[in-house]
Structure formats: C-alpha cells, structure tokens
Design a protein around this motif. Structure first.
Motif, PDB file in Angstrom:
ATOM      1  N   VAL A   1       0.844  -1.197   0.000  1.00 47.06           N
ATOM      2  CA  VAL A   1       0.000   0.000   0.000  1.00 47.06           C
ATOM      3  C   VAL A   1       0.881   1.249   0.000  1.00 47.06           C
ATOM      4  O   VAL A   1       0.674   2.172  -0.790  1.00 47.06           O
ATOM      5  CB  VAL A   1      -0.955   0.002   1.221  1.00 47.06           C
ATOM      6  N   GLN A   2       1.870   1.286   0.861  1.00 47.40           N
ATOM      7  CA  GLN A   2       2.749   2.447   0.955  1.00 47.40           C
ATOM      8  C   GLN A   2       3.555   2.644  -0.333  1.00 47.40           C
ATOM      9  O   GLN A   2       3.786   3.775  -0.740  1.00 47.40           O
ATOM     10  CB  GLN A   2       3.659   2.319   2.175  1.00 47.40           C
ATOM     11  N   GLU A   3       3.968   1.550  -0.969  1.00 46.81           N
ATOM     12  CA  GLU A   3       4.697   1.662  -2.236  1.00 46.81           C
ATOM     13  C   GLU A   3       3.827   2.304  -3.310  1.00 46.81           C
ATOM     14  O   GLU A   3       4.279   3.168  -4.052  1.00 46.81           O
ATOM     15  CB  GLU A   3       5.155   0.272  -2.710  1.00 46.81           C
ATOM     16  N   ARG A   4       2.577   1.896  -3.392  1.00 51.09           N
ATOM     17  CA  ARG A   4       1.662   2.457  -4.398  1.00 51.09           C
ATOM     18  C   ARG A   4       1.360   3.923  -4.108  1.00 51.09           C
ATOM     19  O   ARG A   4       1.306   4.737  -5.020  1.00 51.09           O
ATOM     20  CB  ARG A   4       0.391   1.626  -4.469  1.00 51.09           C
ATOM     21  N   LEU A   5       1.177   4.250  -2.834  1.00 49.58           N
ATOM     22  CA  LEU A   5       0.925   5.646  -2.453  1.00 49.58           C
ATOM     23  C   LEU A   5       2.132   6.522  -2.785  1.00 49.58           C
ATOM     24  O   LEU A   5       1.981   7.658  -3.231  1.00 49.58           O
ATOM     25  CB  LEU A   5       0.603   5.748  -0.962  1.00 49.58           C
ATOM     26  N   ALA A   6       3.335   5.984  -2.593  1.00 46.94           N
ATOM     27  CA  ALA A   6       4.568   6.735  -2.838  1.00 46.94           C
ATOM     28  C   ALA A   6       4.721   7.159  -4.295  1.00 46.94           C
ATOM     29  O   ALA A   6       5.370   8.161  -4.588  1.00 46.94           O
ATOM     30  CB  ALA A   6       5.786   5.924  -2.400  1.00 46.94           C
ATOM     31  N   VAL A   7       4.099   6.407  -5.211  1.00 49.31           N
ATOM     32  CA  VAL A   7       4.170   6.779  -6.632  1.00 49.31           C
ATOM     33  C   VAL A   7       2.893   7.478  -7.089  1.00 49.31           C
ATOM     34  O   VAL A   7       2.632   7.592  -8.284  1.00 49.31           O
ATOM     35  CB  VAL A   7       4.494   5.558  -7.534  1.00 49.31           C
ATOM     36  N   GLY A   8       2.094   7.953  -6.120  1.00 50.50           N
ATOM     37  CA  GLY A   8       0.923   8.766  -6.436  1.00 50.50           C
ATOM     38  C   GLY A   8      -0.349   8.015  -6.750  1.00 50.50           C
ATOM     39  O   GLY A   8      -1.332   8.609  -7.171  1.00 50.50           O
ATOM     40  N   GLN A   9      -0.371   6.708  -6.533  1.00 46.11           N
ATOM     41  CA  GLN A   9      -1.571   5.924  -6.819  1.00 46.11           C
ATOM     42  C   GLN A   9      -2.512   5.905  -5.615  1.00 46.11           C
ATOM     43  O   GLN A   9      -2.072   5.977  -4.470  1.00 46.11           O
ATOM     44  CB  GLN A   9      -1.199   4.489  -7.166  1.00 46.11           C
ATOM     45  N   LYS A  10      -3.808   5.771  -5.896  1.00 46.16           N
ATOM     46  CA  LYS A  10      -4.799   5.550  -4.845  1.00 46.16           C
ATOM     47  C   LYS A  10      -4.908   4.060  -4.616  1.00 46.16           C
ATOM     48  O   LYS A  10      -4.655   3.262  -5.525  1.00 46.16           O
ATOM     49  CB  LYS A  10      -6.150   6.122  -5.255  1.00 46.16           C
ATOM     50  N   VAL A  11      -5.306   3.672  -3.406  1.00 45.30           N
ATOM     51  CA  VAL A  11      -5.389   2.259  -3.046  1.00 45.30           C
ATOM     52  C   VAL A  11      -6.719   2.001  -2.351  1.00 45.30           C
ATOM     53  O   VAL A  11      -7.078   2.708  -1.407  1.00 45.30           O
ATOM     54  CB  VAL A  11      -4.233   1.873  -2.084  1.00 45.30           C
ATOM     55  N   ARG A  12      -7.434   0.976  -2.822  1.00 45.68           N
ATOM     56  CA  ARG A  12      -8.663   0.559  -2.145  1.00 45.68           C
ATOM     57  C   ARG A  12      -8.260  -0.443  -1.075  1.00 45.68           C
ATOM     58  O   ARG A  12      -7.497  -1.365  -1.335  1.00 45.68           O
ATOM     59  CB  ARG A  12      -9.618  -0.081  -3.143  1.00 45.68           C
ATOM     60  N   TYR A  13      -8.795  -0.269   0.134  1.00 48.89           N
ATOM     61  CA  TYR A  13      -8.304  -1.037   1.266  1.00 48.89           C
ATOM     62  C   TYR A  13      -9.442  -1.347   2.229  1.00 48.89           C
ATOM     63  O   TYR A  13     -10.285  -0.486   2.512  1.00 48.89           O
ATOM     64  CB  TYR A  13      -7.229  -0.191   1.961  1.00 48.89           C
ATOM     65  N   LEU A  14      -9.476  -2.559   2.745  1.00 50.16           N
ATOM     66  CA  LEU A  14     -10.431  -2.927   3.782  1.00 50.16           C
ATOM     67  C   LEU A  14      -9.786  -2.568   5.112  1.00 50.16           C
ATOM     68  O   LEU A  14      -8.715  -3.082   5.441  1.00 50.16           O
ATOM     69  CB  LEU A  14     -10.740  -4.422   3.722  1.00 50.16           C
ATOM     70  N   PRO A  15     -10.400  -1.635   5.874  1.00 49.63           N
ATOM     71  CA  PRO A  15      -9.764  -1.147   7.104  1.00 49.63           C
ATOM     72  C   PRO A  15      -9.417  -2.244   8.102  1.00 49.63           C
ATOM     73  O   PRO A  15      -9.993  -3.319   8.090  1.00 49.63           O
ATOM     74  CB  PRO A  15     -10.804  -0.212   7.706  1.00 49.63           C
TER      75      PRO A  15
END
Length: 106
Positions: A4-18
């Motif tokens: 998740v953090q890797e995808r966020l670091a390149v500007g992507q949004k991530v769908r996630y179950l809390p």
C-alpha cells in the motif's frame, strides 16, 4: 501495508479494507466497508481521515479534529480519547469509502 505504501509513494490511490476495530463507527463498519486511500497532501486539514503509524508499528485511522503547527489532534468517531499525532507519522488520507457497493467521497 508495505505494498500500500509503495503504491501511495508513486501517487496511486489504493482501495483497502480497514483494520479491525470499531473506533470509526458508524461511518466505517468493521470488515464491511472499504476505504480508498490517497497520497498525503502537503498539509492535512480539520476533519480529514488519515491513516498513521505509531512508532510501535500499530496502524490507526482516526479523524483530525484540530490542526496545530507541529501536530494534529485526532480522535476516533466512536472514541473519547484525544491523540496528539505528529505529521511524520501520517501515511495516507481517506478520499472515499464504499458502503454496500456504493462509493462515497469524503
């Protein structure tokens, strides 16, 4: 969470179950509602819903109720305890959530 953090670091949004817990009820229902995480803006604002990580490694998703110069005051919607959280602990911010198949922007 590393992916998740890797995808966020390149500007992507991530769908996630809390994560497990009831601190954000009734807005988020444990195990039922998914969130869309977005990369952090330069500065968060009052009522944003960030995900942050304590030095112990625990991840938390609580609402910002007050913005200070060097930290935020956060609180779960279903909690009474206030938390003083430095910006360095912030990982992402919730930009939308999905409830019963319907996407709701925050």
């Amino acid at each position: 969470m590393e992916l998740v953090q890797e995808r966020l670091a390149v500007g992507q949004k991530v769908r996630y179950l809390p994560f497990a817990g009831t601190s954000m009820m009734p807005m988020l229902r444990q195990g039922r509602d998914a969130v869309e995480l977005s990369p952090l803006p330069q500065r968060l604002k009052k009522y944003d819903l960030p995900v942050y990580r304590y030095p112990s490694g625990k991840y938390v998703m609580h609402r910002i109720i007050k913005v200070k110069e060097d930290h935020y005051i956060c609180n779960g919607d279903n909690r009474l305890e206030l938390e003083k959280i430095p910006h360095q602990w912030m990982i992402a911010v919730v930009s939308a959530f999905t409830r019963d198949g319907k996407r709701i922007e925050v």
